[in-house]
Design a protein around this motif. Structure first.
Motif, short mmCIF file in Angstrom:
data_model
loop_
_atom_site.label_atom_id
_atom_site.label_comp_id
_atom_site.label_asym_id
_atom_site.label_seq_id
_atom_site.Cartn_x
_atom_site.Cartn_y
_atom_site.Cartn_z
N UNK A 73 26.58 34.05 27.46
CA UNK A 73 27.16 34.67 26.96
C UNK A 73 26.56 35.39 25.56
N UNK A 118 23.76 40.58 39.17
CA UNK A 118 24.91 41.15 39.44
C UNK A 118 25.96 42.10 38.67
N UNK A 119 26.48 40.93 38.40
CA UNK A 119 27.28 40.89 37.29
C UNK A 119 27.19 41.43 36.11
N UNK A 121 27.32 33.33 38.35
CA UNK A 121 27.69 33.83 37.17
C UNK A 121 28.14 32.47 36.50
N UNK A 122 28.03 31.20 35.60
CA UNK A 122 27.73 30.48 34.56
C UNK A 122 28.06 29.42 35.57
N UNK A 154 31.81 31.86 38.10
CA UNK A 154 32.15 32.44 39.32
C UNK A 154 30.58 32.14 40.54
N UNK A 155 31.29 31.46 41.64
CA UNK A 155 30.23 31.39 42.15
C UNK A 155 30.59 32.08 43.01
N UNK A 156 28.77 33.09 43.62
CA UNK A 156 29.13 33.72 44.65
C UNK A 156 28.87 35.03 44.22
N UNK A 157 28.60 35.10 42.84
CA UNK A 157 28.09 36.42 41.90
C UNK A 157 27.88 35.86 41.36
N UNK A 217 34.79 39.22 47.59
CA UNK A 217 33.10 39.51 47.48
C UNK A 217 32.51 37.30 47.55
N UNK A 218 32.72 37.12 46.37
CA UNK A 218 32.54 35.45 45.45
C UNK A 218 32.89 34.66 46.79
N UNK A 228 31.58 35.35 49.58
CA UNK A 228 29.53 34.86 49.51
C UNK A 228 28.86 33.23 49.93
N UNK A 244 38.33 37.57 33.31
CA UNK A 244 36.45 37.40 32.80
C UNK A 244 36.08 38.72 33.06
N UNK A 287 25.05 38.44 27.62
CA UNK A 287 26.16 39.36 27.80
C UNK A 287 26.45 40.32 26.66
N UNK A 345 34.63 45.30 33.32
CA UNK A 345 34.46 45.60 34.35
C UNK A 345 36.16 46.42 34.88
N UNK A 360 34.31 42.14 30.61
CA UNK A 360 32.84 42.83 29.95
C UNK A 360 33.10 44.33 30.60
N UNK A 412 33.27 29.30 28.88
CA UNK A 412 32.93 30.62 29.72
C UNK A 412 32.84 30.40 32.25
N UNK A 413 33.66 31.15 31.70
CA UNK A 413 34.00 31.16 33.44
C UNK A 413 33.40 30.78 34.18
#
Lengths: 255, 431
Positions: free
Chosen positions: A157, A99-100, A144-145, A92-95, B403-404, B407, B386, A160, B392, B390, A89-90
Motif C-alpha cells: 500500500x 502491471x497494476x 496484486x496482494x 487480485x489474482x491474475x494481475x 483478464x484476471x 489469467x 480497489x 503504491x 484506474x 488507484x 488490501x484486496x
C-alpha cells in the motif's frame, strides 16, 4: 491553505447511520490522526473520502482543493491526488503488481496532462520506490496482494502511495496487525513522502503508530462524531486513560 | 426443403469419381446415417441447452471447387505474430488447401503434413477416416464424413520431437457466404513422439457460413500432443467442431479450446484414455457477447487403471450471450486409481447473459479420486473499487478484472506466442 474541508458529514452503510456529523479541516503540510474505539466510524470516514460506493453519504459536504469531492467518482479522486491505504488490501489474482502499478501511475499522469511511461522507464522509477519500503523487486511479478503476508500487503500500500505521490494520503489502520519492524518500515515510508504541499490523515486504533508518524492534530471519533480534538499529547492521554474516558466525555456533552 | 438441398449436394459430391473408393463408400454410409438421424433437437440430451435450428433451417451450398481471394497479409491477424518460417503452417481457404499460402518447407524428417484430398489416396489414410469419430450416433460427424473434401493430415513418426508448432489454419473470405465447409483432419502421433498442433478457424469476412470440422487424433505409447483449437469465426457464422482422441499407454494429450467467434458454436472434445498411465488435460476459454451462443461438450473416458484427467474451462459472458458447458467423465470398472478433476467457472459481465453448466461423473470403479466443481460469479466489487481508488478508470478496471479471471487458464498455454496473443485477445475482447 485548506486542502480538505469536511462539514457536518453524515454517512450510512446498508441504511445504518455510521457518521453522524463530522466536521474537520485539513491544511497542507499537516498530519491529522483520527483515533477512536471500534465501531466509532474511523474507517467509514476513510472509505467515504476515497469514494467507496458501499457507503452512502446522506448529508454534509466535503471540499477538496476547492472541488466538491462527493461529486467525484473514486478514480477521479485518485487522479486528483487522494490516496487511501486500505486496512484490508484486496487480492487480485491474475494481475501482476507491476502491471497494476504502471496502469495506476499512467492513469494519474494522464489526468495531470503528463505523458505515459513505458515499462522500462517505469522499472527505473520502481527501483527507487521499492527501496523506500524495503521491498524486493520480485514482488512486482506477483499478482496484486495475492498470497502476501499482512506486512507485505501494508508495505505494498505504501509502495503504491510512493508511486502515486498523493496530495492527501489517508492511512486506514495501516498499523493493525503489523509487528514492530514492519510498522517502522511503513511509518518510515510515510514520513519520507511528507511534503510541505501534501497532507496525511492517519486513522488508527492505537497510539503506537503515532510514535513513528507524529501528528500535528489528534481527533477522537466517538459514535460518528469528533468528541475531542487536540495535539499529539491527546494520543498519549488516550493511551493512558483508554477510550472510555472520551466516550464518557461525549456522553456528558450530548446530554 | 433443407433436406432436399443436402440430398442435391450429396448427388453432386457422390458423383466425384476422382475420390478413392473407400472414401466414396464412407461418404455414402455417412450420408445415409445423417439422413436417418437428422439434426439433433433439444430432446437429445447432448443438445439440451443448444438449439441448432439456425443451422438446420438454412441451406448452405457446397463449394465445388477452390474459391477465395486471400493473400498472406490477410493471414497476419491469425498468425500470433510469428514470422514466415517460424511455424509449419498449412492453410485452407474456404475449406480447400491453399499451397501458395502454406509453409511446409522446413518440416523435419519424420514429420508429414499433407492435405487430405491428396493424402487419402493412401489406403491407410482412407481407412483411418472415421475410425475414431463415428458417424453412427453423431449427426454432425456423419454430415462431415458425407461432405468432407479436404483437411490436414499430420503424422509424427516414432521418437520424433517436433519443436516448432504445426499450424492448421482454416480461413474463410466473402466467397464462403452461404456456404458450408466440412474440414476433416487426422493427427497421428506415434510412439514416444511429441508435437504441438494449433488448429485455427478464422475469417476475413463477416459473412454467414457454416463450418463443421472433425479432427481425429491417435496418440501412441508415451507420446504427447499439445493441441490448441482457436475458434474465431466471423460473428454471424456457425461452427461445429469435434475432436476425438484415442490415447495409448503413458500418452499425454493437452487440449486448449478458445472460442470467441461465431453466432452459434459447439465444440466437442472427446478422449479415451485407453492405456495405463495415460492422461488428458482439457482446458478452455470462451468469451461471448451480443447474442452469441457457445457450447462446449467434453468427454473423458478412463478406460484403463492409473489414468488421470485435469479439466479447467472458463467462460466470460456479456450482453445477452449464452454459454454452455457439459463435461462428462466416465470411469470404467477396470479403471482403478483414476485421478480426475474438473472445474468450470463463469464470469457474467451483464445481467442478461446466461449460463448452463453441467458436470457429469459416472464412476464404475471403487478406488478412484474424482472431483468436479462449478462457479458462476460477477466482477468483484471490492476489487473494482480497489483499482478505481488507484486512479484506474472504470472501463480499464473492468477489463483488468476480466483478464484476471481468465489469467490462470491462459497461463497453461505453453507456446509463448499463443499465450501472449490470447492474453491480448482477452484484454481487448470486452472494450
Amino acid at each position: 491553505m485548506s486542502l480538505l474541508v469536511i462539514k457536518d458529514l453524515k454517512a450510512s452503510v446498508a441504511d445504518k447511520p455510521i457518521l453522524k456529523g463530522v466536521t474537520l479541516t485539513v491544511e497542507t503540510g499537516s498530519v491529522h490522526a483520527i483515533m477512536g474505539p471500534n465501531g466509532s466510524g474511523k474507517s467509514t470516514l476513510a472509505q467515504v473520502l476515497a469514494g467507496n460506493p458501499a457507503y452512502e453519504v446522506t448529508s454534509g459536504s466535503v471540499s477538496y482543493n476547492g472541488r466538491d469531492l462527493l461529486a467525484m467518482p473514486p478514480e477521479e479522486r485518485a487522479q486528483a491526488g487522494i490516496f487511501m491505504a486500505f486496512q484490508y488490501p484486496v487480492e487480485i489474482p491474475g494481475v501482476s503488481n507491476a502491471y497494476f502499478l504502471r496502469a495506476a501511475y499512467n492513469e494519474v499522469r494522464k489526468a495531470r496532462g503528463e505523458d505515459e511511461v513505458d515499462p522500462l522507464e517505469f522499472a527505473d522509477l520502481m527501483d527507487e520506490k521499492l527501496e523506500l519500503v524495503d521491498m524486493d523487486s520480485s514482488m512486482l511479478n506477483r499478482s496484486v496482494n495475492t498470497g502476501f503476508s499482512g506486512g507485505e500487503k501494508k508495505r505494498n500500500e505504501i509502495l503504491q502511495m510512493a508511486v502515486l505521490e498523493p496530495k492527501l494520503g489517508i492511512l486506514d489502520e495501516t498499523d493493525s496487525g503489523l509487528d514492530i519492524d514492519a510498522l517502522r518500515i511503513v511509518a518510515n515510508g510515510v514520513n519520507k513522502l511528507k511534503r510541505p504541499n501534501n497532507a496525511t490523515i492517519v486513522v488508527t486504533h492505537y497510539q503506537r503508530l503515532l510514535n513513528y508518524i507524529v501528528p500535528d492534530f489528534v481527533h477522537v471519533l466517538v459514535s460518528g462524531r469528533i468528541a475531542k480534538s487536540g495535539g499529539k499529547e491527546l494520543a498519549l492521554e488516550l493511551e493512558e486513560k483508554g477510550y472510555d474516558w472520551v466516550t464518557e466525555l461525549a456522553g456528558a456533552s450530548a446530554s | 426443403m433443407v433436406a432436399d438441398a443436402y440430398a442435391a449436394a450429396f448427388d453432386v459430391i457422390s458423383g466425384d469419381v476422382g475420390v478413392p473408393a473407400a472414401v466414396r463408400a464412407l461418404r455414402r454410409a455417412a450420408f445415409d446415417r445423417f439422413s436417418a438421424l437428422g439434426f439433433p433437437t433439444p430432446k437429445n440430451e447432448d443438445w439440451h441447452y443448444t438449439s441448432v435450428a439456425p443451422i438446420a433451417d438454412q441451406e448452405f451450398a457446397l463449394l465445388a471447387s477452390r474459391t477465395g481471394d486471400i493473400g498472406r497479409d490477410d493471414l497476419a491477424p491469425f498468425s500470433f505474430g510469428v514470422g514466415a518460417g517460424d511455424w509449419h503452417t498449412i492453410v485452407f481457404v474456404n475449406g480447400r488447401f491453399a499451397p501458395e499460402l502454406s509453409d511446409l518447407r522446413k518440416l523435419p524428417a519424420g514429420v508429414e503434413v499433407t492435405d487430405l484430398a491428396t493424402a487419402w489416396s493412401a489406403p491407410d489414410v482412407a481407412e483411418r477416416i472415421g475410425s475414431l469419430a463415428s458417424h453412427e450416433s453423431h449427426a454432425f460427424t456423419a454430415l462431415n464424413a458425407a461432405f468432407a473434401q479436404d483437411g490436414a493430415v499430420v503424422r509424427i513418426a516414432r521418437n520424433v520431437e517436433v519443436g516448432r508448432p504445426i499450424h492448421l489454419l482454416f480461413v474463410t473470405d466473402a466467397a464462403a457466404a452461404r456456404a458450408m465447409m466440412h474440414p476433416r483432419n487426422l493427427i497421428i502421433v506415434e510412439r514416444h513422439a511429441t508435437a504441438t498442433v494449433i488448429e485455427t478457424y478464422a475469417s476475413a469476412t463477416d459473412s454467414t457460413y457454416f463450418t463443421n470440422a472433425v479432427t481425429e487424433v491417435t496418440l501412441g505409447d508415451g507420446s504427447s500432443l499439445r493441441h490448441y483449437k482457436i475458434q474465431r469465426e466471423a460473428s454471424r457464422a456457425y461452427h461445429v467442431g469435434t475432436i476425438e482422441v484415442e490415447q495409448a499407454r503413458d500418452s499425454h494429450y493437452v487440449s486448449f479450446s478458445l472460442a470467441t467467434g461465431a453466432e452459434l458454436s459447439r465444440t466437442n472434445v472427446y478422449t479415451t484414455l485407453d492405456g495405463e498411465g495415460s492422461g488428458a488435460t482439457l482446458n478452455g476459454l470462451y468469451m461471448l457477447d451480443g447474442e452469441q451462443h457457445c457450447d462446449h461438450q467434453t468427454q473423458i473416458i478412463h478406460a484403463q487403471p492409473n489414468t488421470f484427467s485435469r479439466e479447467l474451462y472458463k467462460g466470460i459472458l456479456d450482453g445477452r450471450s449464452h454459454g454452455v458447458f457439459n463435461g462428462k467423465v466416465y470411469v470404467r470398472p477396470i479403471a482403478q486409481k483414476t485421478d480426475g478433476k474438473q472445474t468450470n467457472n463463469t464470469l457474467l459481465l451483464s445481467d442478461t447473459a446466461h449460463v448452463d453448466t453441467k458436470p457429469q461423473l459416472e464412476i464404475f470403479a471403487d478406488d478412484v479420486k474424482c472431483t468436479h466443481g462449478a462457479t458462476v460469479g460477477q466482477i468483484d466489487q471490492a476489487a473494482l473499487f480497489y483499482l478505481k481508488s488507484r486512479g484506474i478508470a472504470n472501463a480499464l478496471a473492468r477489463r483488468l478484472l476480466t483478464y484476471a479471471f481468465a489469467a490462470d487458464v491462459l497461463e497453461t498455454i505453453e507456446v509463448d506466442a499463443v499465450r501472449e496473443g490470447l492474453e491480448r485477445t482477452t484484454l481487448e475482447r470486452f472494450v
